[in-house]
Design a protein around this motif. Structure first.
Motif, PDB file in Angstrom:
ATOM      1  N   MET A  99     -74.498   5.309  61.268  1.00  0.00           N
ATOM      2  CA  MET A  99     -73.499   4.601  60.465  1.00  0.00           C
ATOM      3  C   MET A  99     -72.783   5.598  59.548  1.00  0.00           C
ATOM      4  O   MET A  99     -73.414   6.412  58.883  1.00  0.00           O
ATOM      5  N   ASN A 100     -71.450   5.529  59.560  1.00  0.00           N
ATOM      6  CA  ASN A 100     -70.674   6.442  58.737  1.00  0.00           C
ATOM      7  C   ASN A 100     -70.868   6.155  57.256  1.00  0.00           C
ATOM      8  O   ASN A 100     -71.084   5.012  56.845  1.00  0.00           O
ATOM      9  N   LYS A 101     -70.761   7.202  56.443  1.00  0.00           N
ATOM     10  CA  LYS A 101     -70.758   7.012  55.002  1.00  0.00           C
ATOM     11  C   LYS A 101     -69.415   6.442  54.581  1.00  0.00           C
ATOM     12  O   LYS A 101     -68.408   6.567  55.277  1.00  0.00           O
ATOM     13  N   GLN A 102     -69.402   5.826  53.394  1.00  0.00           N
ATOM     14  CA  GLN A 102     -68.200   5.167  52.905  1.00  0.00           C
ATOM     15  C   GLN A 102     -67.727   5.813  51.611  1.00  0.00           C
ATOM     16  O   GLN A 102     -68.507   5.986  50.677  1.00  0.00           O
ATOM     17  N   VAL A 103     -66.440   6.163  51.576  1.00  0.00           N
ATOM     18  CA  VAL A 103     -65.836   6.712  50.372  1.00  0.00           C
ATOM     19  C   VAL A 103     -64.893   5.671  49.772  1.00  0.00           C
ATOM     20  O   VAL A 103     -64.151   5.000  50.490  1.00  0.00           O
ATOM     21  N   LEU A 104     -64.938   5.552  48.472  1.00  0.00           N
ATOM     22  CA  LEU A 104     -64.051   4.668  47.728  1.00  0.00           C
ATOM     23  C   LEU A 104     -62.981   5.541  47.066  1.00  0.00           C
ATOM     24  O   LEU A 104     -63.307   6.538  46.428  1.00  0.00           O
ATOM     25  N   GLU A 127     -73.349   5.157  38.843  1.00  0.00           N
ATOM     26  CA  GLU A 127     -74.112   5.828  39.894  1.00  0.00           C
ATOM     27  C   GLU A 127     -75.591   5.488  39.751  1.00  0.00           C
ATOM     28  O   GLU A 127     -76.117   5.475  38.636  1.00  0.00           O
ATOM     29  N   SER A 128     -76.255   5.244  40.885  1.00  0.00           N
ATOM     30  CA  SER A 128     -77.687   4.972  40.862  1.00  0.00           C
ATOM     31  C   SER A 128     -78.262   5.128  42.259  1.00  0.00           C
ATOM     32  O   SER A 128     -77.702   4.578  43.223  1.00  0.00           O
ATOM     33  N   ASP A 129     -79.361   5.876  42.375  1.00  0.00           N
ATOM     34  CA  ASP A 129     -80.102   6.006  43.628  1.00  0.00           C
ATOM     35  C   ASP A 129     -79.209   6.399  44.810  1.00  0.00           C
ATOM     36  O   ASP A 129     -79.315   5.833  45.914  1.00  0.00           O
ATOM     37  N   GLY A 130     -78.307   7.374  44.593  1.00  0.00           N
ATOM     38  CA  GLY A 130     -77.482   7.872  45.680  1.00  0.00           C
ATOM     39  C   GLY A 130     -76.350   6.972  46.083  1.00  0.00           C
ATOM     40  O   GLY A 130     -75.749   7.159  47.154  1.00  0.00           O
ATOM     41  N   VAL A 131     -76.026   6.012  45.228  1.00  0.00           N
ATOM     42  CA  VAL A 131     -74.928   5.068  45.504  1.00  0.00           C
ATOM     43  C   VAL A 131     -74.020   5.024  44.287  1.00  0.00           C
ATOM     44  O   VAL A 131     -74.488   5.036  43.146  1.00  0.00           O
ATOM     45  N   VAL A 132     -72.712   4.965  44.522  1.00  0.00           N
ATOM     46  CA  VAL A 132     -71.761   4.760  43.434  1.00  0.00           C
ATOM     47  C   VAL A 132     -71.187   3.358  43.586  1.00  0.00           C
ATOM     48  O   VAL A 132     -70.797   2.948  44.681  1.00  0.00           O
ATOM     49  N   THR A 133     -71.190   2.610  42.487  1.00  0.00           N
ATOM     50  CA  THR A 133     -70.691   1.228  42.491  1.00  0.00           C
ATOM     51  C   THR A 133     -69.477   1.142  41.589  1.00  0.00           C
ATOM     52  O   THR A 133     -69.546   1.527  40.412  1.00  0.00           O
ATOM     53  N   ILE A 134     -68.378   0.662  42.139  1.00  0.00           N
ATOM     54  CA  ILE A 134     -67.173   0.503  41.321  1.00  0.00           C
ATOM     55  C   ILE A 134     -67.005  -0.956  40.925  1.00  0.00           C
ATOM     56  O   ILE A 134     -67.470  -1.872  41.611  1.00  0.00           O
ATOM     57  N   ILE A 137     -68.314  -3.080  44.218  1.00  0.00           N
ATOM     58  CA  ILE A 137     -68.278  -2.556  45.583  1.00  0.00           C
ATOM     59  C   ILE A 137     -69.031  -1.234  45.616  1.00  0.00           C
ATOM     60  O   ILE A 137     -68.808  -0.351  44.778  1.00  0.00           O
ATOM     61  N   GLU A 138     -69.922  -1.101  46.582  1.00  0.00           N
ATOM     62  CA  GLU A 138     -70.739   0.102  46.689  1.00  0.00           C
ATOM     63  C   GLU A 138     -70.161   1.076  47.709  1.00  0.00           C
ATOM     64  O   GLU A 138     -69.550   0.673  48.703  1.00  0.00           O
ATOM     65  N   GLY A 139     -70.393   2.350  47.436  1.00  0.00           N
ATOM     66  CA  GLY A 139     -69.992   3.390  48.369  1.00  0.00           C
ATOM     67  C   GLY A 139     -70.876   4.609  48.195  1.00  0.00           C
ATOM     68  O   GLY A 139     -71.732   4.666  47.302  1.00  0.00           O
ATOM     69  N   ASP A 140     -70.653   5.608  49.047  1.00  0.00           N
ATOM     70  CA  ASP A 140     -71.432   6.840  48.976  1.00  0.00           C
ATOM     71  C   ASP A 140     -70.742   7.907  48.133  1.00  0.00           C
ATOM     72  O   ASP A 140     -71.366   8.891  47.733  1.00  0.00           O
ATOM     73  N   ALA A 141     -69.450   7.732  47.863  1.00  0.00           N
ATOM     74  CA  ALA A 141     -68.697   8.662  47.029  1.00  0.00           C
ATOM     75  C   ALA A 141     -67.477   7.937  46.483  1.00  0.00           C
ATOM     76  O   ALA A 141     -66.997   6.951  47.069  1.00  0.00           O
ATOM     77  N   LEU A 142     -66.975   8.443  45.344  1.00  0.00           N
ATOM     78  CA  LEU A 142     -65.767   7.896  44.735  1.00  0.00           C
ATOM     79  C   LEU A 142     -64.805   9.050  44.472  1.00  0.00           C
ATOM     80  O   LEU A 142     -65.192  10.059  43.871  1.00  0.00           O
TER      81      LEU A 142
END
Length: 396
Positions: free
Chosen positions: A1-6, A136-143, A151-156
């Motif tokens: 599964m691809n990572k998601q960037v916001l 940011e928390s536990d390797g996830v960024v939430t906007i 909304i959660e993603g792997d990078a912002l």
């Protein structure tokens, strides 16, 4: 599964970042404050360093359909009207740097990037929403969006402009500084100008405390004109784009050559109107931490807003995106390390462009002996002084 960037911001920097991330095999969710993707009527100069980035994304053919290709970069005295220096462009630029020097309508570049982005199935565009905060928390960024959605993603990526909310949270360094420089901008139909006022070149008119730039866009059908003056902004100028008053501009241009004054006064007759931007910037970058921390990175004006005296604001955003693509493609590294690599590879070059832009502003607007020395140097060494090999070759 691809990572998601916001991605925060749907301007040129945001669209470029989205193209880069999609090409690095990331899923992309982009958030734009406006209700539609659009850009205002201003021009952009694309040095060969930027054109090469767009070519690498497969955009040479659509780019060719909308750009103008100036024959030369000229420096002239705004007072006497005489040419001070001359740098051939066209094929000379291709031979020196592997790509042309192009000029383009901002809306055309925006539309070109948007069309390329809409062909990517991994990209989701969200209008009428902006990123108001993140965590940011536990390797996830939430906007948190302006619609109060989480909304959660792997990078912002904060590409949300000079007044970036992402930057405000990441760096907490206050608003951008108001420079005391005002940019009057207009776009006109060349066919509606007298022939003597039309142009196929990029011409900089240098005067005390001011300068003007004119160049063709949209296959040469339109001419972009910018006059930058020094002085306080009107008290009600609390937005980035306001209608401008021609008589006010003519006061600033008192004492300049007849060509420049005629050109400025022909704008309404040639289908244009004057708009006014207060020029804002920040001090040059001092470390990579100003471009990336953890799972969050800044790009374009959000990271390094600069004065327009090297014509590289949009260019540096596109270069940022090209570097971001390389970093996001390092799939063996943690995301935070990829973003740190992006920042390490970009901050010094961006800082150098910011510093050179500041220096150029002082030179363009010089008075007294400095102005005399500038003009003499341009007459003697014009093409050598006007060329910028370190910039156009893409080196630091």
């Amino acid at each position: 599964m691809n990572k998601q960037v916001l991605i925060a911001g749907g301007g040129i920097g945001g669209l470029a970042a989205a193209i880069a991330a999609a090409r690095a095999d990331w899923d992309v969710r982009l958030f734009e404050r406006a209700g539609q993707f659009s850009e205002v009527g201003a021009g952009i100069q694309l040095g060969p360093n930027v054109v090469r980035c767009l070519q690498a994304w497969g955009l040479q053919r659509p780019l060719q359909r909308v750009i103008a290709s100036p024959g030369a970069l000229r420096a002239c005295s705004a007072i006497t009207g005489r040419e001070l220096g001359h740098l051939p462009l066209g094929m000379d630029s291709v031979h020196r740097y592997g790509a042309a020097y192009a000029t383009i309508h901002r809306a055309d570049l925006h539309a070109l990037l948007l069309e390329a982005l809409q062909e990517q199935p991994s990209v989701h565009l969200n209008l009428n929403q902006f990123v108001s905060s993140y965590a940011e928390s536990d390797g996830v960024v939430t906007i948190r969006t302006s619609g109060n959605k989480l909304i959660e993603g792997d990078a912002l990526i904060g590409a949300d402009g000079v007044r970036s909310k992402v930057r405000a949270q990441m760096l907490d360094d206050g608003p951008p500084r108001i420079t005391g420089h005002l940019a009057y901008r207009a776009m006109v139909h060349q066919a509606q100008l007298p022939k003597r006022l039309r142009t196929g070149d990029v011409t900089a008119w240098l005067g005390p405390h001011l300068h003007a730039i004119q160049y063709p866009v949209r296959r040469g059908e339109l001419q972009n004109l910018v006059v930058i003056v020094q002085g306080p902004a009107p008290e009600d100028l609390d937005q980035w784009d306001h209608s401008a008053n021609l008589p006010d501009l003519l006061v600033h241009l008192k004492g300049t050559c007849s060509y420049l004054q005629d050109l400025v006064q022909h704008v309404p007759d040639a289908g244009g109107e004057w708009r006014l931007w207060p020029v804002a910037d920040r001090v040059p970058l001092a470390s990579p931490r100003q471009m990336a921390q953890g799972l969050v990175a800044l790009l374009g004006d959000a990271a390094h807003p600069m004065r327009p005296y090297l014509a590289q604001g949009a260019g540096m955003a596109i270069e940022d995106a090209a570097e971001l693509q390389g970093a996001l493609s390092m799939h063996d590294l943690d995301v935070s390390l990829r973003l740190r690599r992006y920042a390490l590879n970009r901050w010094q070059r961006n800082a150098r462009v910011q510093e050179r832009s500041l220096r150029n502003g002082r030179i363009f607007h010089a008075t007294g002996l400095v102005r005399w020395g500038r003009d003499l140097s341009l007459r003697m060494l014009g093409s050598r002084l006007m060329d910028v090999p370190w910039l156009y070759r893409g080196n630091n």
